[in-house]
Design an enzyme around this catalytic site. Structure first.
Site, PDB file in Angstrom:
ATOM      1  CB  VAL A 239      -0.828   0.137   1.139  1.00 35.50           C
ATOM      2  CG1 VAL A 239      -1.982   1.251   1.069  1.00 35.50           C
ATOM      3  CG2 VAL A 239      -1.634  -1.328   1.386  1.00 35.50           C
ATOM      4  CB  SER A 240       1.825   3.524  -2.532  1.00 33.98           C
ATOM      5  OG  SER A 240       2.391   2.576  -3.592  1.00 33.98           O
TER       6      SER A 240
END
Length: 397
Positions: free
Chosen positions: A106-107
């Protein structure tokens, strides 16, 4: 994760407000509507109950957090400027260890929102996303444009399945595809926007062909090196796109375009030796304009600086292209020396390539980062200075 609530002392609104304030302070969130998106697409719905967190800036949480062991720490880490590791070594590693090749995440919000602001999606847009990951950005795009217009492609079936579950829990239903993102999705073309969440060195023509004239493509362009650049392309026609750079942004590479770091310094006896007046410190914290030209003209090369026992050194290493042994170089200079000592090994002379690219940048008047742009067409990828019709260089990757 939808049934999990913040522990006493934390509220969802407070967590969102604190994260948004941080992003605004750092210049990563300038459009107020994206703060509404943070509330509408809750990040915790896309985070595993236990995960390894990487900080995107000094002071952000880092390490392993589990909601059932340390709920305060987990919630704080989820709503901080962190990346959340979902997978390592393409599923063969332990994502909770923080070790191995990070292959899905999850950036971090501080990376996500500058790209979304460059993309500038509008209601009713048809959007192609490359790299679904957790599904969080697909949810944000669905919120901004409407789910019926969003197509998101993920190469890994297990990652894609988790993303589908996450998006369902969050109440979004974009079209999710398991496949090769470099091929795009021709049956849904043409697209108004293409949003790329993986590092790319060779920009696939399919993305340009499947985007309408005037449409926008945003991606982390890695130019054949380890450092990525935030690139916004505008499509002129089905064969040509032109754009500019908006700062650095390094991402996990597209699987087919990965490079592996090689260092073969044990071949000292066969290395070539010379001297140079160019100080290795020249390349420490180099101007972004110089970095961009060097990355474009010196492909598949990484470098880092070392200072030991009073000497300054620059080490260069070829990034694996799966042929031969690779090449390496080192420039070492002691404080009292008039020149540096250069050692190079392999078919390529990496120091010569890098120093030549740097001198070319100086000879141009040391142009700033904002003067460079990129054109992609059937003849290749070209870096240009000031305008597409002016001085340009064919990029080797």
């Amino acid at each position: 994760m939808g049934t999990v609530t913040p522990p006493d002392g934390l509220t969802f609104d407070d967590l969102i407000a604190r994260l948004a304030a941080h992003l605004r302070t750092r210049g990563s969130l300038t459009d107020e509507s994206w703060e509404d998106a943070l509330r509408a697409v809750p990040r915790h719905l896309f985070a595993p109950a236990a995960a390894w967190f990487n900080s995107n800036h000094a002071g952000a949480p880092r390490g392993r957090f589990a909601v059932d062991e340390d709920p305060m720490g987990w919630w704080t880490a989820v709503y901080a400027d962190t990346s959340i590791i979902l997978q390592t070594d393409d599923g063969a590693g332990d994502p909770l260890s923080g070790k191995g090749l990070f292959s899905s995440s999850v950036s971090a919000p501080g990376i996500v929102f500058p790209f979304l602001e460059l993309l500038a999606p509008q209601k009713g847009d048809r959007i192609l996303e490359i790299g679904t990951g957790s599904g969080w950005t697909a949810g944000l795009l669905s919120w901004a444009a409407g789910a019926n217009g969003v197509v998101s492609i993920e190469v890994d079936p297990e990652v894609a399945a988790r993303a589908a579950a996450n998006l369902g829990e969050a109440g979004f239903a974009p079209q999710l595809v398991v496949g090769d993102g470099t091929e795009g999705r021709s049956e849904r073309a043409s697209f108004d926007r293409v949003h790329v969440t993986v590092g790319v060195s060779d920009i696939p023509m399919a993305w340009i062909e499947q985007t309408r004239p005037g449409g926008v493509i945003v991606l982390p362009w890695h130019a054949g090196g380890l450092v990525g650049h935030r690139l916004r392309l505008k499509v002129l026609n089905e064969t040509t796109a032109v754009g500019c750079f908006h700062g650095t942004a390094s991402y996990m590479m597209l699987r087919d375009q990965r490079y592996n770091t090689r260092w073969t310094s044990h071949h000292h006896e066969a290395a070539h030796r010379s001297t140079t007046k160019l100080h290795p410190r020249t390349f420490w914290n180099m101007d972004l304009g110089a970095q961009l030209l060097c990355h474009a003209l010196v492909p598949r090369v990484g470098w880092h600086d070392v200072s030991e026992d009073g000497a300054d050194s620059l080490l260069l290493y070829e990034l694996d292209d799966h042929t031969g042994e690779g090449a390496w170089a080192a420039c070492d200079r002691r404080p009292e020396a008039a020149e540096g000592e250069v050692t190079q090994y392999g078919e390529r002379r990496l120091w010569d390539e890098l120093s030549s690219a740097y001198r070319q940048w100086v000879s141009l008047g040391s142009p700033g980062y904002d003067r460079f742009g990129l054109t992609v067409d059937p003849s290749g990828t070209h870096l240009w200075l000031d305008r597409p019709s002016a001085r340009k260089w064919r990029v080797r990757t």
